[in-house]
Design a protein around this motif. Sequence first.
Motif, PDB file in Angstrom:
ATOM      1  N   ASP A 150       0.823  -1.202   0.000  1.00 20.77           N
ATOM      2  CA  ASP A 150       0.000   0.000   0.000  1.00 20.77           C
ATOM      3  C   ASP A 150       0.864   1.262   0.000  1.00 20.77           C
ATOM      4  O   ASP A 150       1.817   1.381   0.783  1.00 20.77           O
ATOM      5  CB  ASP A 150      -0.930   0.005   1.216  1.00 20.77           C
ATOM      6  CG  ASP A 150      -2.090   0.966   1.047  1.00 20.77           C
ATOM      7  OD1 ASP A 150      -1.853   2.192   0.974  1.00 20.77           O
ATOM      8  OD2 ASP A 150      -3.236   0.500   0.963  1.00 20.77           O
ATOM      9  N   GLY A 151       0.525   2.204  -0.864  1.00 20.81           N
ATOM     10  CA  GLY A 151       1.304   3.427  -0.993  1.00 20.81           C
ATOM     11  C   GLY A 151       1.242   4.330   0.217  1.00 20.81           C
ATOM     12  O   GLY A 151       2.102   5.206   0.391  1.00 20.81           O
ATOM     13  N   ARG A 152       0.247   4.127   1.068  1.00 20.24           N
ATOM     14  CA  ARG A 152       0.109   4.988   2.245  1.00 20.24           C
ATOM     15  C   ARG A 152       1.111   4.651   3.342  1.00 20.24           C
ATOM     16  O   ARG A 152       1.283   5.429   4.284  1.00 20.24           O
ATOM     17  CB  ARG A 152      -1.326   4.893   2.771  1.00 20.24           C
ATOM     18  CG  ARG A 152      -2.336   5.546   1.856  1.00 20.24           C
ATOM     19  CD  ARG A 152      -3.757   5.227   2.250  1.00 20.24           C
ATOM     20  NE  ARG A 152      -4.087   3.833   1.975  1.00 20.24           N
ATOM     21  CZ  ARG A 152      -5.316   3.317   2.096  1.00 20.24           C
ATOM     22  NH1 ARG A 152      -6.303   4.097   2.496  1.00 20.24           N
ATOM     23  NH2 ARG A 152      -5.545   2.057   1.822  1.00 20.24           N
ATOM     24  N   ILE A 153       1.756   3.503   3.236  1.00 19.61           N
ATOM     25  CA  ILE A 153       2.739   3.122   4.266  1.00 19.61           C
ATOM     26  C   ILE A 153       3.859   4.146   4.340  1.00 19.61           C
ATOM     27  O   ILE A 153       4.187   4.659   5.411  1.00 19.61           O
ATOM     28  CB  ILE A 153       3.286   1.714   3.979  1.00 19.61           C
ATOM     29  CG1 ILE A 153       2.171   0.673   4.168  1.00 19.61           C
ATOM     30  CG2 ILE A 153       4.467   1.395   4.894  1.00 19.61           C
ATOM     31  CD1 ILE A 153       2.521  -0.704   3.662  1.00 19.61           C
ATOM     32  N   LYS A 154       4.443   4.471   3.192  1.00 17.04           N
ATOM     33  CA  LYS A 154       5.507   5.474   3.186  1.00 17.04           C
ATOM     34  C   LYS A 154       4.961   6.882   3.300  1.00 17.04           C
ATOM     35  O   LYS A 154       5.558   7.735   3.961  1.00 17.04           O
ATOM     36  CB  LYS A 154       6.350   5.333   1.917  1.00 17.04           C
ATOM     37  CG  LYS A 154       7.257   4.125   1.918  1.00 17.04           C
ATOM     38  CD  LYS A 154       8.259   4.169   0.770  1.00 17.04           C
ATOM     39  CE  LYS A 154       9.245   3.015   0.877  1.00 17.04           C
ATOM     40  NZ  LYS A 154      10.257   3.045  -0.219  1.00 17.04           N
ATOM     41  N   ALA A 155       3.825   7.128   2.665  1.00 16.06           N
ATOM     42  CA  ALA A 155       3.251   8.477   2.689  1.00 16.06           C
ATOM     43  C   ALA A 155       2.905   8.905   4.106  1.00 16.06           C
ATOM     44  O   ALA A 155       2.969  10.093   4.435  1.00 16.06           O
ATOM     45  CB  ALA A 155       2.010   8.535   1.801  1.00 16.06           C
ATOM     46  N   MET A 156       2.544   7.950   4.962  1.00 15.99           N
ATOM     47  CA  MET A 156       2.149   8.261   6.334  1.00 15.99           C
ATOM     48  C   MET A 156       3.237   7.905   7.346  1.00 15.99           C
ATOM     49  O   MET A 156       2.972   7.842   8.548  1.00 15.99           O
ATOM     50  CB  MET A 156       0.838   7.564   6.673  1.00 15.99           C
ATOM     51  CG  MET A 156      -0.336   8.069   5.859  1.00 15.99           C
ATOM     52  SD  MET A 156      -1.913   7.369   6.424  1.00 15.99           S
ATOM     53  CE  MET A 156      -3.065   8.277   5.377  1.00 15.99           C
ATOM     54  N   ASN A 157       4.449   7.642   6.847  1.00 20.77           N
ATOM     55  CA  ASN A 157       5.599   7.381   7.725  1.00 20.77           C
ATOM     56  C   ASN A 157       5.361   6.226   8.693  1.00 20.77           C
ATOM     57  O   ASN A 157       5.517   6.360   9.912  1.00 20.77           O
ATOM     58  CB  ASN A 157       5.972   8.645   8.513  1.00 20.77           C
ATOM     59  CG  ASN A 157       6.518   9.739   7.624  1.00 20.77           C
ATOM     60  OD1 ASN A 157       7.370   9.481   6.782  1.00 20.77           O
ATOM     61  ND2 ASN A 157       6.021  10.949   7.796  1.00 20.77           N
ATOM     62  N   LEU A 158       4.996   5.083   8.117  1.00 18.59           N
ATOM     63  CA  LEU A 158       4.757   3.890   8.918  1.00 18.59           C
ATOM     64  C   LEU A 158       5.897   2.888   8.731  1.00 18.59           C
ATOM     65  O   LEU A 158       6.495   2.802   7.662  1.00 18.59           O
ATOM     66  CB  LEU A 158       3.433   3.230   8.522  1.00 18.59           C
ATOM     67  CG  LEU A 158       2.176   4.108   8.550  1.00 18.59           C
ATOM     68  CD1 LEU A 158       0.964   3.289   8.143  1.00 18.59           C
ATOM     69  CD2 LEU A 158       1.980   4.729   9.929  1.00 18.59           C
ATOM     70  N   ASP A 159       6.171   2.134   9.772  1.00 22.29           N
ATOM     71  CA  ASP A 159       7.102   1.016   9.701  1.00 22.29           C
ATOM     72  C   ASP A 159       6.295  -0.279   9.644  1.00 22.29           C
ATOM     73  O   ASP A 159       5.280  -0.418  10.347  1.00 22.29           O
ATOM     74  CB  ASP A 159       8.011   0.956  10.937  1.00 22.29           C
ATOM     75  CG  ASP A 159       9.098   2.014  10.924  1.00 22.29           C
ATOM     76  OD1 ASP A 159       9.426   2.507   9.826  1.00 22.29           O
ATOM     77  OD2 ASP A 159       9.612   2.342  12.013  1.00 22.29           O
ATOM     78  N   LEU A 160       6.752  -1.234   8.839  1.00 22.63           N
ATOM     79  CA  LEU A 160       6.112  -2.545   8.785  1.00 22.63           C
ATOM     80  C   LEU A 160       6.850  -3.514   9.704  1.00 22.63           C
ATOM     81  O   LEU A 160       8.076  -3.514   9.782  1.00 22.63           O
ATOM     82  CB  LEU A 160       6.144  -3.103   7.361  1.00 22.63           C
ATOM     83  CG  LEU A 160       5.274  -2.428   6.313  1.00 22.63           C
ATOM     84  CD1 LEU A 160       5.443  -3.147   4.972  1.00 22.63           C
ATOM     85  CD2 LEU A 160       3.807  -2.443   6.728  1.00 22.63           C
TER      86      LEU A 160
END
Length: 346
Positions: free
Chosen positions: A261-271
Amino acid sequence: MSTGARNTGGALARRTRRTGGGMRRTRAGLAGAVILSLALGACGLKSGSSMVDEVSPGSVGKGEPLKGASLTVTSKNFSENIILGQMLGLIFKAAGAEVLDRTNLPGSISAREALVKGDADAIYEYTGTAWITYLGHADPIADPHEQWKAVRDEDRGNGVVWLPPSTLNNTYSLAISKKNNAKYKLKTLSDVAALAKKDPGAVTICVENEFASRQDGLPGMQKAYGMSLPAGNIKKMDAGIIYTQVSKSDSCLLGEVYTTDGRIKAMNLDLTVDDKRFFPNYNAAPAVNAKTFARYPVIADLLDPVTEKLTTPVAQKLNAKVDVEGQDPHLVALEWLVDEGFIKEG
């Protein structure tokens, strides 16, 4: 029929693919899938539009080996799969084919039936979806290449040829904001389990309703990792809201997300990494109607270099262009193929 219709799967379906907007994965019983597939026959499944781009061969398609061919590409109705479907069409077009665009079909079952019946010639499909939803297996295969090989071998009997897979893996994960992870330093689901045992109150998780109750979702994940979260620490909500809650509030330390999902980086999330490989692999690979492939085996030569370049980070970037920036999936696919040198414009 609206292309926003929910995706459906078989009785053993662990997941179907997402629709636009809330990007929701939904699952339904076999009866629902049959009803939808019958309904699609009355919804213009055979409709589509010709791909009119002026493109020419780049590093693939030299000599226009598909000149004179008339091919139909398809996809499901969520951003990533539409982008991949557009890539198929553009590659075929650059190689000389006339291309009919039937991407954005409402659901996994409709796209699958179009491929099997010969109403479509090619799709980028997901190995986990094929193994569990279409082929009816209850348990995934942990090794991604072995998963693909098993799908490839079994699906031959259904008239489907599977070409080599990408490393793009659109599966589940739990995400945490970089701000919160500076404190907790969670890298794996085993780290999450250790934190839950040490400080149960710290681990709050936001998930979709079905993920919260299915054995291939949160309950199974907790069992696999030895977690036992209090019911009050599990919050259920729509998928689209999860990303915002994890990123911008303290109500969810972690949230159920999809790895491409593109929102992972856009929202500054770590997996967090699924280090015990509980979740199935959903690697994207071209699936081609067997009759089509027998007639045009060069399709493998055209698509193998493209598939090799498709990684999870690439998918995140391309998906963000559509889901975060609002760009058109067709133009996103075209730009990437041109930038990578696979095709040329004009």
